[in-house]
Design an enzyme around this catalytic site. Structure first.
Site, PDB file in Angstrom:
ATOM      1  N   GLU A  28     -57.905  61.129 -27.215  1.00 50.62           N
ATOM      2  CA  GLU A  28     -57.868  60.278 -27.133  1.00 50.62           C
ATOM      3  C   GLU A  28     -59.187  59.237 -27.459  1.00 50.62           C
ATOM      4  O   GLU A  28     -60.545  58.554 -27.368  1.00 50.62           O
ATOM      5  CB  GLU A  28     -57.610  59.958 -25.676  1.00 50.62           C
ATOM      6  CG  GLU A  28     -56.102  59.474 -25.605  1.00 50.62           C
ATOM      7  CD  GLU A  28     -55.699  60.861 -25.273  1.00 50.62           C
ATOM      8  OE1 GLU A  28     -56.376  61.627 -25.342  1.00 50.62           O
ATOM      9  OE2 GLU A  28     -54.135  60.951 -24.958  1.00 50.62           O
TER      10      GLU A  28
ATOM     11  N   LYS B  32     -46.353  50.892 -15.593  1.00 52.88           N
ATOM     12  CA  LYS B  32     -45.151  51.408 -16.655  1.00 52.88           C
ATOM     13  C   LYS B  32     -44.074  50.376 -15.975  1.00 52.88           C
ATOM     14  O   LYS B  32     -43.909  49.397 -16.960  1.00 52.88           O
ATOM     15  CB  LYS B  32     -44.328  52.587 -16.606  1.00 52.88           C
ATOM     16  CG  LYS B  32     -43.419  53.148 -17.226  1.00 52.88           C
ATOM     17  CD  LYS B  32     -43.371  54.758 -17.758  1.00 52.88           C
ATOM     18  CE  LYS B  32     -41.248  54.220 -18.428  1.00 52.88           C
ATOM     19  NZ  LYS B  32     -42.003  55.682 -19.178  1.00 52.88           N
TER      20      LYS B  32
END
Ligand code: TPP
Length: 561
Positions: free
Chosen positions: A49, A161
Site C-alpha cells: 500500500e 463496509k
C-alpha cells in the site's frame, strides 16, 4: 435509480475525471473491487500500500492531476501513512480511499480495524469517515475539491463496509458549500505595489522559488518576470524545473547542498522575492543569518506558512501565478532599465558561478556517482522524468541533472522518504506511457519498495532504476564521516542482494556497470529498452555531496570540495 455505495464511489470517480486508481484489495473494500471491472477507469494492482500512495503521488506530480488510491482497512490503511505524510509535506493533491470495518463495529477492536482518520489527522489536509451512504457523493466531491484547490494536499476518505454496501439514490452534486474553506487566490494590489517600490530601490535582488510555483503552474510567469527584471533565480529542491536549469539567470538550488552562488547570493542580496516556498530549515540554515541583509517578500497561497519561519516585510497571500502576473502588470508602468540596473549584481553573481561551479574530483578509479547523473543528462538531453530516492542520490540528481521544465523531477523534499522514487516513477509512467522515466536510487533506498518491480513488470512499464551503488547508506555515512569521527555505525550495506539477479527474478532486465568505459554504452542500451530495468552502477564508495552547509550553520559557511 438507487446505487450501492461501491457503485456511487466509482460513478463519482468517473465524474472527477479519474482514469487510474492505484490500490490493493482486502475484505473491507471487496465490494468496490467487485464493481471496478464495470467502470472505465484502470485499477493498478501494486504490491504494497505504501507503493500505491507513492505511485498516486508520482502520477499527480508528473501530470498535475489528483492522484487516487484505494486500500483496505487496518494494515492496508496504516501502510499508507508514510505515503500520505510524504504528499502532505510536499503539498501534492491526492485522494486516498480506505476501507473500514462496518459502522456498528467501529471502536470495538474489530478484525482489521484501525482508526485511520485519527492516525492521519496530522498529515492530511482533511479527512472524512463516511457514516451514511447518503453523504458519500458529497464527501467525494469535497475531497477532490480540497485536494486540488488552495494549497494542494492529500485528503483521506474512510469507507465503512456497510456504507459501501448500502444503497441510495445517486446524484452527483454540482456545487460545493464549505463555509470554513475559502482559499484566497487574488493578490492584494497595494502589496504588489509595495513590491514594485522595493524593487525600484533594490540593487541586489534574488528570486527564491519553491514547489508552489510548479503546483500553481506559474513557471512561465516566473521565468518571464526574472528575465524582464534581470534577476537571478534560485529554487528549492521542490522548485527544480520551475525555472530553466540552462538559463543564464539560473543560480542552481540553494540550501544545505545548494550551489555556492545561490547561497552567496542569498547571503548578500538586499531583496529576496520568495515565491511558493516555505523557508524550510534545509534551505535557510541558521535562520538569523538567512538573507539577513534583505527585505523579504513572501508570496504563498497558504497564509499559515507566512511569518512561520522568517519575518517577512511584504506578505502576499495568493496564488503564485496570479501574484506574478499582477506584479508584472504593476511593473508595466515602470520605465526603469532593469538590465542596466542589475548589471553590477549580475556580474558579482556570475563571478561566484564561475569561481565555484558544481564539481567533483575526476579520476581514473571507480565511477563517480556525479558522472552517472551527468551522463544520464547527456544521453537524455533532459528529456526524461526523473524520480529519486533519498540521500546522496537525491542530492546528486538535484545538482547534476538540468531540469528545464516543471514536473520533470519527482522527489520527496519535505519528509525525505526513502522508498519514494521507484513507485513514484511507476505512477509517472502511467501518466505518461511514452516518456522515459528514470528513478535515480541509492542501494539502501531501493530496497524499501523494490517489491513494486512486480507491478512494473506486470504492466510492462519501461521504468528504469539507476542505482548509485556505494555499498552504504551514503548520506548518513557522510554525516558520520564529517561530524562523527568516521564512526560508520550501521551504515555499511555489506550484504546487498545481487540487483541484476533480482531484476531478472522479477522478469525485468538487469545491467551492472563497474568500469567507466562501460558507463555510456550500457546506460544507452538500458535506457533504450522497452522493459523495466535495473542498472546497478558500482560507484566510488566514500564520495561525499558538496557543497554542504553543516546543520544549523549560515548558508555562506559552506564546506566545499
Ligand atoms: C524511510 C527512511 N528511513 C531513514 C531515513 C534516513 N536516511 C536519510 S538518507 C539515508 C541513506 C540513504 O542511503 P541510500 O539509499 O543507499 O542512498 P545514498 O545516500 O547512498 O545515495 C538514510 C538512512 C530516511 N530518509 N527515510
Amino acid at each position: 435509480m438507487e446505487l450501492t455505495g461501491a457503485k456511487i464511489l466509482l460513478e463519482c470517480l468517473g465524474r472527477e475525471g479519474v482514469d487510474t486508481v492505484f490500490g490493493f484489495p482486502g475484505g473491507a473494500v471487496i465490494d468496490i473491487y467487485d464493481q471496478i471491472p464495470n467502470y472505465p477507469m484502470q485499477h493498478v494492482l501494486v504490491r504494497h500500500e505504501q507503493g500505491a500512495v507513492h505511485a498516486a503521488d508520482g502520477y499527480a506530480r508528473a501530470s498535475g492531476k489528483v492522484g487516487v488510491c484505494l486500500v483496505t482497512s487496518g494494515p492496508g490503511a496504516t501502510n499508507t501513512v508514510t505515503g500520505i505524510a510524504t504528499a502532505y509535506m510536499d503539498s501534492i493533491p491526492l485522494v486516498i480511499f480506505t476501507g473500514q470495518v462496518p459502522t456498528s463495529l467501529i471502536g470495538n477492536d474489530a478484525f482489521q480495524e484501525a482508526d485511520i482518520v485519527g492516525i492521519t489527522r496530522p498529515c492530511t489536509k482533511h479527512n472524512y469517515l463516511v457514516k451514511d451512504v447518503r453523504d458519500l457523493a458529497m464527501v467525494v466531491k469535497q475531497a477532490f475539491y480540497l485536494a486540488r484547490t488552495g494549497r494542494p494536499g492529500p485528503v483521506l476518505v474512510d469507507l465503512p463496509k456497510d456504507v459501501v454496501q448500502a444503497k441510495t439514490e445517486f446524484e452527483y452534486p454540482d456545487s460545493i458549500k464549505m463555509r470554513s474553506y475559502n482559499p484566497n487566490y487574488q493578490p492584494n494590489h497595494k502589496q504588489l505595489q509595495k513590491v514594485g517600490e522595493l524593487l525600484s530601490f533594490s540593487r541586489r535582488p534574488v528570486i527564491y522559488a519553491g514547489g508552489g510555483v510548479i503546483s500553481s503552474e506559474a513557471s512561465e510567469e516566473l521565468t518571464g518576470l526574472a528575465r524582464h527584471l534581470n534577476i537571478p533565480v534560485t529554487t528549492t529542491l521542490m522548485g527544480l524545473g520551475a525555472f530553466p536549469g540552462d538559463d543564464p539567470l539560473w543560480l542552481g538550488m540553494l540550501g544545505m547542498h545548494g550551489t555556492y552562488a545561490a547561497n552567496m547570493a542569498i547571503g548578500n542580496c538586499d531583496l529576496l522575492l520568495s515565491v511558493g516556498a516555505r523557508f524550510d530549515d534545509r534551505v535557510t540554515g541558521k535562520i538569523s543569518s538567512f538573507a539577513s541583509k534583505a527585505k523579504i517578500v513572501h508570496i504563498d497561497i497558504d497564509p499559515t506558512s507566512i511569518q512561520k519561519n522568517v519575518v517577512v516585510d511584504v506578505p502576499i497571500v495568493s496564488d503564485c501565478r496570479l501574484a506574478l502576473k499582477g506584479l508584472r502588470s504593476v511593473l508595466g508602468r515602470e520605465t526603469t532599465d532593469w538590465q542596466a540596473k542589475h548589471a553590477d549584481w549580475r556580474r558579482e553573481v556570475d563571478g561566484w558561478m564561475a569561481s565555484h561551479p558544481l564539481t567533483y574530483e575526476k579520476c581514473d578509479g571507480p565511477i563517480k556517482p556525479q558522472a552517472v547523473v551527468e551522463m544520464l543528462y547527456e544521453i537524455t538531453k533532459g528529456e526524461a522524468i526523473i524520480s529519486t530516492e533519498v540521500g546522496q542520490n537525491q542530492m546528486w540528481a538535484a545538482q547534476f541533472f538540468k531540469y528545464t521544465k516543471p514536473r520533470t523531477l519527482l522527489t520527496s523534499g519535505g519528509l525525505g522518504t526513502m522508498g519514494y522514487g521507484f513507485p513514484a516513477a511507476i505512477g509517472a509512467q502511467f501518466a505518461f506511457p511514452d516518456r522515459l522515466v528514470i528513478d535515480i536510487a541509492g542501494d539502501g533506498s531501493i530496497q524499501m519498495n523494490i517489491q513494486e518491480m512486480a507491478t512494473a513488470v506486470s504492466y510492462e512499464l519501461p521504468v528504469k532504476i539507476v542505482i548509485l551503488n556505494n555499498g552504504y547508506l551514503g548520506m548518513v555515512r557522510q554525516w558520520q564521516d564529517l561530524f562523527y569521527d568516521k564512526n560508520y555505525c550501521s551504515t555499511c550495506l555489506h550484504r546487498n542482494p545481487d540487483f541484476v539477479a533480482l531484476a531478472l527474478a522479477y522478469g525485468a532486465e538487469g545491467y551492472r556497470i563497474t568500469r567507466q568505459e562501460d558507463l555510456e554504452p550500457v546506460l544507452r542500451k538500458a535506457l533504450a529498452s522497452k522493459s523495466p530495468a535495473i542498472i546497478d552502477v558500482q560507484v566510488a564508495q566514500e564520495e561525499n555531496v558538496y557543497p554542504m552547509v553543516p546543520a544549523g550553520a549560515a548558508l555562506t559557511d559552506m564546506l566545499l570540495v
